[in-house]
Design a protein around this motif. Structure first.
Motif, PDB file in Angstrom:
ATOM      1  N   ARG A  95       2.000  -3.193   6.871  1.00  0.00           N
ATOM      2  CA  ARG A  95       2.476  -2.053   6.077  1.00  0.00           C
ATOM      3  C   ARG A  95       3.757  -1.492   6.699  1.00  0.00           C
ATOM      4  O   ARG A  95       3.761  -1.072   7.865  1.00  0.00           O
ATOM      5  N   PRO A  96       4.851  -1.458   5.959  1.00  0.00           N
ATOM      6  CA  PRO A  96       6.104  -0.929   6.503  1.00  0.00           C
ATOM      7  C   PRO A  96       5.997   0.570   6.776  1.00  0.00           C
ATOM      8  O   PRO A  96       5.159   1.265   6.204  1.00  0.00           O
ATOM      9  N   ARG A  97       6.859   1.042   7.644  1.00  0.00           N
ATOM     10  CA  ARG A  97       6.939   2.472   7.889  1.00  0.00           C
ATOM     11  C   ARG A  97       7.291   3.186   6.588  1.00  0.00           C
ATOM     12  O   ARG A  97       8.017   2.645   5.748  1.00  0.00           O
TER      13      ARG A  97
ATOM     14  N   HIS B 172       4.563   7.982   9.765  1.00  0.00           N
ATOM     15  CA  HIS B 172       3.271   7.428   9.364  1.00  0.00           C
ATOM     16  C   HIS B 172       2.793   8.079   8.071  1.00  0.00           C
ATOM     17  O   HIS B 172       3.049   9.269   7.823  1.00  0.00           O
ATOM     18  N   TYR B 173       2.098   7.294   7.260  1.00  0.00           N
ATOM     19  CA  TYR B 173       1.353   7.829   6.126  1.00  0.00           C
ATOM     20  C   TYR B 173       0.095   8.544   6.638  1.00  0.00           C
ATOM     21  O   TYR B 173      -0.405   8.227   7.724  1.00  0.00           O
TER      22      TYR B 173
ATOM     23  N   LEU C  83       0.836  -1.197   0.000  1.00  0.00           N
ATOM     24  CA  LEU C  83       0.000   0.000   0.000  1.00  0.00           C
ATOM     25  C   LEU C  83       0.877   1.255   0.000  1.00  0.00           C
ATOM     26  O   LEU C  83       1.876   1.351   0.689  1.00  0.00           O
ATOM     27  N   ALA C  84       0.477   2.224  -0.792  1.00  0.00           N
ATOM     28  CA  ALA C  84       1.152   3.525  -0.840  1.00  0.00           C
ATOM     29  C   ALA C  84       2.614   3.405  -1.221  1.00  0.00           C
ATOM     30  O   ALA C  84       3.457   4.131  -0.744  1.00  0.00           O
TER      31      ALA C  84
ATOM     32  N   SER D 197       3.152   0.073  10.236  1.00  0.00           N
ATOM     33  CA  SER D 197       2.712   1.457  10.225  1.00  0.00           C
ATOM     34  C   SER D 197       1.201   1.638  10.330  1.00  0.00           C
ATOM     35  O   SER D 197       0.739   2.624  10.897  1.00  0.00           O
ATOM     36  N   PHE D 198       0.429   0.732   9.757  1.00  0.00           N
ATOM     37  CA  PHE D 198      -1.034   0.895   9.694  1.00  0.00           C
ATOM     38  C   PHE D 198      -1.693  -0.020  10.737  1.00  0.00           C
ATOM     39  O   PHE D 198      -1.479  -1.230  10.722  1.00  0.00           O
ATOM     40  N   VAL D 199      -2.529   0.539  11.636  1.00  0.00           N
ATOM     41  CA  VAL D 199      -2.811   1.963  11.764  1.00  0.00           C
ATOM     42  C   VAL D 199      -1.959   2.550  12.895  1.00  0.00           C
ATOM     43  O   VAL D 199      -1.365   1.805  13.678  1.00  0.00           O
TER      44      VAL D 199
END
Length: 240
Positions: free
Chosen positions: A96-98, A161-162, A4-5, A117-119
């Motif tokens: 999700r990785p940082r 964080h995203y 993601l992202a 990272s999430f959430v």
């Protein structure tokens, strides 16, 4: 899910770079302040808001108002703990990785972040506390929600964080604190009411210097609900 992202054209990543770019342009001393504020400072401020709210509700309004508000304040940290527990399997599922592991050029203000990272735990914790305070007292709750939003911004600014990590944390904290509030208050209100009747512990719920009210033993246990009674003369803005 871990991907993601990962694309720099993703709006999530673009917003990350825009907000984190402020850290690059800021003086080093300001980034050090933001690193402390985002990691510890806002959470300490949140704890002070909870204590201030507790101190206020003990002295204002009726005894029933105090019982309802203190029950809400007891729920606030419990909601935060439950929300963090709910986040554990979510993080393990999404993996999700940082952001700084997948994207170069970020200004990372706090080192040593190796978990997923999430959430965002910080955003989840802050918003669950804030909504719990809002259940107890609307004005203090609005201040706490403002701090929770600032916490979310700080986590992106720090490069850990995203934006969607923060949005997910704010949503998770809100959902846990709000959806479970009726059940939690139904269980906590009788306990707090019993404490208010106790000679030794009554001060935890109602200050001796508060305005005169009905004798604790004659007070009906208030119906727990989210929100507050209709405003009127002398109303203390306590949520039921």
């Amino acid at each position: 899910m871990a991907g993601l992202a990962s694309d720099g054209s993703n709006p999530d990543v673009s917003l990350l770079y825009d907000i984190n770019g402020l850290a690059k342009a800021a003086p080093p001393w300001f980034d050090r302040v933001m690193g402390f504020v985002g990691e510890y400072g806002i959470m300490l401020a949140m704890a002070l808001v909870v204590l201030w709210c507790w101190w206020s509700v003990r002295r204002r309004g009726t005894l029933a108002d105090s019982v309802s508000a203190v029950a809400g304040l007891v729920w606030a940290p419990l909601a935060a703990g439950i929300a963090l527990l709910v986040n554990i399997p979510i993080r393990g599922f999404v993996e999700r990785p940082r952001p700084f592991r997948d994207h170069q050029g970020l200004e990372v203000l706090v080192a040593g972040k190796t978990d997923f990272s999430f959430v965002s735990d910080h955003a989840t914790l802050a918003m669950a506390l804030a909504v719990g305070v809002f259940v107890a007292h609307r004005r203090f709750g609005l201040a706490a929600i403002g701090l929770a939003l600032a916490e979310g911004f700080a986590r992106i600014y720090m490069g850990v964080h995203y934006p969607t990590d923060v949005i997910g944390g704010l949503a998770l904290g809100t959902a846990v604190a709000l959806l479970l509030a009726p059940l939690a208050l139904a269980l906590l209100t009788p306990v707090v009411s019993a404490v208010a009747r106790s000679r030794r512990c009554a001060g935890l719920v109602r200050s001796r210097r508060a305005e005169p009210a009905r004798h604790p033993e004659a007070v009906d246990i208030p119906e727990p609900r989210v929100g507050g009674p209709a405003p009127g003369p002398g109303h203390s803005d306590l949520a039921a």
